[in-house]
Motif scaffolding. Structure first.
Motif, PDB file in Angstrom:
ATOM      1  N   ALA A   5      42.657  36.130  46.997  1.00 37.40           N
ATOM      2  CA  ALA A   5      42.107  37.468  46.771  1.00 37.40           C
ATOM      3  C   ALA A   5      42.475  38.423  47.898  1.00 37.40           C
ATOM      4  CB  ALA A   5      40.588  37.386  46.626  1.00 37.40           C
ATOM      5  N   GLY A  17      33.839  39.719  43.221  1.00 31.69           N
ATOM      6  CA  GLY A  17      34.217  38.500  42.523  1.00 31.69           C
ATOM      7  C   GLY A  17      33.059  37.588  42.179  1.00 31.69           C
ATOM      8  N   THR A  22      36.468  41.947  47.770  1.00 35.82           N
ATOM      9  CA  THR A  22      36.862  40.947  46.785  1.00 35.82           C
ATOM     10  C   THR A  22      35.776  39.895  46.578  1.00 35.82           C
ATOM     11  OG1 THR A  22      38.028  39.655  48.482  1.00 35.82           O
ATOM     12  CG2 THR A  22      39.332  41.246  47.219  1.00 35.82           C
TER      13      THR A  22
END
Length: 207
Positions: free
Chosen positions: A182, A103, A99
């Motif tokens: 997340a 991200g 993540t």
């Protein structure tokens, strides 16, 4: 699909969406909370508290998922009946850790001060939260009596990791919040997909 699993899926979707929405909301302009905390801690990284935070950040960071991965491998080799469980847990660990890697280039958020790499979400907090999430799952299946204690320790470690990164001035507060969102969101979704939530009737996998 059982009702409890459906509920976890909904929670996972909501948390994942919250992560994305928060990232989009802070990508260009930090929130007032971010600015206030950053201003209050400006220059702290160069003081004694900053050295303490750096030591904590060195421990509570990207090394933890590798340590847990090695532990899962050792458990799988020692207890072959746990091989399938360890593989599924390792998959959740990898997905949660990704993540941050996915991200950061997606949101392109700048750090509070000059520092290599992008900011949202915090990779250190993602690492700690990912490790903790999978540890809680592991305990839920094999050592359910330890779940509450481990979950409490994970919460403390995650908060400490977030505090260290904010004190060092390398992350905004919302970077650390996004990291938790997340990991929780992706963790729940992947754990449900791999049939790790909830662990049957509450007993250990082989209980």
């Amino acid at each position: 699909m059982s009702v409890p699993v459906q509920r976890w899926l909904v929670v996972g979707v909501v948390l994942s969406a919250a992560f994305v929405l928060l990232g989009l909301g802070v990508a260009r302009h930090p929130l007032a909370l971010d600015v206030a905390v950053s201003d209050a801690l400006r220059g702290t990284y160069a003081r004694p508290l900053g050295r303490v935070a750096q030591a904590g950040s060195d421990v509570l960071g990207p090394v933890l998922p590798f340590v847990l991965g090695a532990a899962l491998l050792a458990l799988a080799l020692r207890r072959r009946e746990h091989l399938g469980l360890c593989l599924r847990l390792a998959a959740v660990l990898v997905l949660c850790r990704l993540t941050s890697l996915v991200g950061k280039p997606l949101f392109l958020r700048e750090r509070p001060r000059g520092y290599p790499d992008l900011s949202y979400p915090s990779g250190h907090v993602v690492s700690v939260a990912s490790t903790g999430f999978v540890l809680v799952l592991l305990c839920a299946w094999l050592w359910p009596r330890l779940v509450r204690r481990v979950a409490a320790a994970v919460a403390v470690a995650t908060v400490l990791s977030a505090a260290c990164r904010v004190v060092l001035g390398v992350h905004w507060v919302t970077d650390t919040i996004g990291a938790v969102l997340a990991v929780a969101g992706v963790g729940l979704l992947s754990a449900c997909a791999l049939r790790l939530l909830p662990p049957g009737d509450g007993r250990s996998l082989h209980g």
